[in-house]
Scaffold this active site. Structure first.
Site, PDB file in Angstrom:
ATOM      1  N   SER A 186     -61.464  16.033   6.446  1.00 15.21           N
ATOM      2  CA  SER A 186     -60.576  17.075   6.975  1.00 15.21           C
ATOM      3  C   SER A 186     -61.420  17.989   7.860  1.00 15.21           C
ATOM      4  O   SER A 186     -62.658  17.961   7.781  1.00 15.21           O
ATOM      5  CB  SER A 186     -60.019  17.890   5.799  1.00 15.21           C
ATOM      6  OG  SER A 186     -59.393  19.080   6.228  1.00 15.21           O
TER       7      SER A 186
ATOM      8  N   TYR B 119     -60.985  22.895  -2.187  1.00 12.71           N
ATOM      9  CA  TYR B 119     -60.641  21.778  -1.285  1.00 12.71           C
ATOM     10  C   TYR B 119     -61.779  21.518  -0.304  1.00 12.71           C
ATOM     11  O   TYR B 119     -62.268  20.392  -0.168  1.00 12.71           O
ATOM     12  CB  TYR B 119     -59.349  22.120  -0.535  1.00 12.71           C
ATOM     13  CG  TYR B 119     -58.858  21.044   0.406  1.00 12.71           C
ATOM     14  CD1 TYR B 119     -58.096  19.976  -0.058  1.00 12.71           C
ATOM     15  CD2 TYR B 119     -59.158  21.093   1.766  1.00 12.71           C
ATOM     16  CE1 TYR B 119     -57.645  18.986   0.810  1.00 12.71           C
ATOM     17  CE2 TYR B 119     -58.712  20.115   2.645  1.00 12.71           C
ATOM     18  CZ  TYR B 119     -57.945  19.063   2.163  1.00 12.71           C
ATOM     19  OH  TYR B 119     -57.502  18.090   3.026  1.00 12.71           O
TER      20      TYR B 119
HETATM   21  N1  LIG Z   1     -51.822  16.397   5.932  1.00 15.14           N
HETATM   22  C1  LIG Z   1     -52.806  17.085   6.500  1.00 15.14           C
HETATM   23  O1  LIG Z   1     -52.569  18.045   7.244  1.00 15.14           O
HETATM   24  C2  LIG Z   1     -54.250  16.687   6.210  1.00 15.14           C
HETATM   25  C3  LIG Z   1     -55.250  17.323   6.954  1.00 15.14           C
HETATM   26  C4  LIG Z   1     -56.569  17.006   6.723  1.00 15.14           C
HETATM   27  C5  LIG Z   1     -56.891  16.050   5.783  1.00 15.14           C
HETATM   28  N2  LIG Z   1     -55.903  15.444   5.057  1.00 15.14           N
HETATM   29  C6  LIG Z   1     -56.309  14.440   4.051  1.00 15.14           C
HETATM   30  O2  LIG Z   1     -55.569  13.251   4.240  1.00 15.14           O
HETATM   31  C7  LIG Z   1     -55.468  12.550   3.012  1.00 15.14           C
HETATM   32  C8  LIG Z   1     -54.027  12.148   2.781  1.00 15.14           C
HETATM   33  O3  LIG Z   1     -53.270  13.324   2.558  1.00 15.14           O
HETATM   34  P1  LIG Z   1     -51.732  13.468   2.962  1.00 15.14           P
HETATM   35  O4  LIG Z   1     -51.647  14.502   3.986  1.00 15.14           O
HETATM   36  O5  LIG Z   1     -51.128  12.143   3.186  1.00 15.14           O
HETATM   37  O6  LIG Z   1     -51.189  14.120   1.605  1.00 15.14           O
HETATM   38  P2  LIG Z   1     -49.992  13.725   0.609  1.00 15.14           P
HETATM   39  O7  LIG Z   1     -48.775  13.363   1.361  1.00 15.14           O
HETATM   40  O8  LIG Z   1     -49.929  14.824  -0.382  1.00 15.14           O
HETATM   41  O9  LIG Z   1     -50.581  12.406  -0.067  1.00 15.14           O
HETATM   42  C9  LIG Z   1     -51.677  12.467  -0.924  1.00 15.14           C
HETATM   43  C10 LIG Z   1     -51.748  11.168  -1.663  1.00 15.14           C
HETATM   44  O10 LIG Z   1     -52.856  11.204  -2.588  1.00 15.14           O
HETATM   45  C11 LIG Z   1     -52.413  10.610  -3.791  1.00 15.14           C
HETATM   46  N3  LIG Z   1     -53.175  11.026  -4.956  1.00 15.14           N
HETATM   47  C12 LIG Z   1     -53.324  12.261  -5.451  1.00 15.14           C
HETATM   48  N4  LIG Z   1     -54.053  12.219  -6.572  1.00 15.14           N
HETATM   49  C13 LIG Z   1     -54.380  10.918  -6.787  1.00 15.14           C
HETATM   50  C14 LIG Z   1     -55.108  10.230  -7.777  1.00 15.14           C
HETATM   51  N5  LIG Z   1     -55.669  10.862  -8.815  1.00 15.14           N
HETATM   52  N6  LIG Z   1     -55.229   8.893  -7.693  1.00 15.14           N
HETATM   53  C15 LIG Z   1     -54.665   8.223  -6.664  1.00 15.14           C
HETATM   54  N7  LIG Z   1     -53.935   8.817  -5.690  1.00 15.14           N
HETATM   55  C16 LIG Z   1     -53.804  10.159  -5.762  1.00 15.14           C
HETATM   56  C17 LIG Z   1     -50.971  11.047  -3.902  1.00 15.14           C
HETATM   57  O11 LIG Z   1     -50.316  10.218  -4.821  1.00 15.14           O
HETATM   58  P3  LIG Z   1     -48.977  10.725  -5.597  1.00 15.14           P
HETATM   59  O12 LIG Z   1     -47.882  10.597  -4.601  1.00 15.14           O
HETATM   60  O13 LIG Z   1     -48.894   9.790  -6.740  1.00 15.14           O
HETATM   61  O14 LIG Z   1     -49.230  12.145  -6.023  1.00 15.14           O
HETATM   62  C18 LIG Z   1     -50.498  10.881  -2.472  1.00 15.14           C
HETATM   63  O15 LIG Z   1     -50.087   9.566  -2.244  1.00 15.14           O
HETATM   64  C19 LIG Z   1     -56.031  13.490   1.946  1.00 15.14           C
HETATM   65  O16 LIG Z   1     -57.359  13.113   1.633  1.00 15.14           O
HETATM   66  C20 LIG Z   1     -56.023  14.840   2.635  1.00 15.14           C
HETATM   67  O17 LIG Z   1     -56.994  15.719   2.112  1.00 15.14           O
HETATM   68  C21 LIG Z   1     -54.603  15.738   5.246  1.00 15.14           C
END
Ligand SMILES: NC(=O)c1ccc[n+]([C@@H]2O[C@H](COP(=O)([O-])OP(=O)(O)OC[C@H]3O[C@@H](n4cnc5c(N)ncnc54)[C@H](OP(=O)(O)O)[C@@H]3O)[C@@H](O)[C@H]2O)c1
Length: 280
Positions: free
Chosen positions: A118, A131
């Site tokens: 991130s 985070y």
């Molecule tokens: N969205 C943004 O703006 C953004 C920006 C920078 C970085 N990121 C990074 O991108 C990545 C994906 O995030 P996203 O935006 O797609 O968020 P999201 O929609 O909240 O998805 C997060 C995913 O992580 C899974 N997860 C959480 N705890 C877990 C565990 N213990 N074991 C296995 N899976 C687990 C969740 O599964 P469940 O559905 O089962 O909870 C969900 O599928 C993350 O690493 C995040 O930090 C996102």
């Protein structure tokens, strides 16, 4: 982002093992080329089962994408120790456990590891201590791992998204609000406005960010590029901050970010800590 990445990789002909935690999500994601695997990355028996599933498969393991993540928005003083540990368990230790379990297969295949970091992996906003702390650590671990396994033919790539329209903001805000109810009246006085402002910033930052499909295309590039870079940003906000950030002093960055935050909550103007608009 994980689901979008799995679908895009399958569209390009990969067989994808997509980690999900619930049967319902497995049914939703199952498709041609996408095989769901029940995987909570903090549960060692599920990580071991994944490694066994891969060891039994004659196909080469081309890439591991460590994508799972949880977000919290809480001041260092108020985030309970168990929450600090939960964030690090998912955002750091879980990825290390999966990487360790799959490295033998990746070494055999001369594959690659893609770690989803991130902007928070390089710049730590106020209320993002846990985070950003875990993402900073993931960046460092990625650098060490890259230097360890590059001579053995395995590539390690970090993807650094800015704001992406996923569920992370709504989930992060719900967690932040829940944690805020556990603050003392004095902590509310000190940090209530800051948390509210940051919730607003996160909601608008992700709403105006990339789609999950667009972010997934960057991840897919990291998976498929013949000579991948060590890092890819995803989104203009991320590219801008990564380019400008190194030229700004800590104090300048504090002022820029505090000014940005003021637009979300005037009373938070006194917050002198860094804030970026567009990324959890
Ligand atoms: N969205 C943004 O703006 C953004 C920006 C920078 C970085 N990121 C990074 O991108 C990545 C994906 O995030 P996203 O935006 O797609 O968020 P999201 O929609 O909240 O998805 C997060 C995913 O992580 C899974 N997860 C959480 N705890 C877990 C565990 N213990 N074991 C296995 N899976 C687990 C969740 O599964 P469940 O559905 O089962 O909870 C969900 O599928 C993350 O690493 C995040 O930090 C996102």
């Amino acid at each position: 982002m994980g689901a979008a990445t799995a679908r895009e990789l399958a569209r390009r002909g990969f067989h994808v093992l997509a980690g999900v935690r619930r049967d319902h999500d497995a049914d939703t994601i199952r498709a041609a080329g996408v095989e769901p695997v029940i995987l909570d990355i903090t549960r060692s028996e599920q990580v071991e089962a994944l490694a066994a599933r891969i060891a039994d498969d004659p196909r080469a393991l081309h890439a591991l994408v460590n994508n799972a993540g949880v977000q919290v928005n809480a001041p260092v003083e108020t985030l309970p120790p168990a929450e600090w540990r939960r964030v690090f368990e998912v955002n750091l230790f879980g990825h290390i456990a999966v990487t360790q379990a799959l490295l033998p297969a990746l070494l055999r295949a001369r594959g690659r590891v893609i770690n989803i970091s991130s902007i928070g992996g390089k710049y730590a906003m106020a209320t993002y201590g846990a985070y950003a702390g875990a993402k900073f650590a993931l960046e460092a671990v990625s650098d060490s791992l890259r230097r360890e396994v590059a001579p053995l033919g395995v590539q390690v790539v970090v993807v650094e998204p800015g704001g992406v329209r996923t569920e992370i903001a709504a989930r992060g805000i719900a967690t932040a609000n829940d944690l805020a109810t556990r603050m003392t009246p004095e902590q509310h006085e000190r940090y209530g406005d800051l948390v509210r402002a940051n919730n607003s910033l996160m909601a608008t930052g992700t709403a105006s960010g990339l789609t999950a499909d667009a972010a997934a295309r960057v991840v897919v590039k990291a998976v498929t590029a013949r000579r991948p870079r060590t890092r890819y940003t995803a989104g203009r906000d991320a590219a801008l901050i990564m380019r400008l950030g190194p030229f700004l002093s800590d104090r300048t960055l504090d002022r820029v970010l505090a000014a940005n935050l003021r637009r979300h909550h005037p009373k938070a103007a006194g917050a002198s800590s860094p804030h970026f608009a567009d990324t959890p």
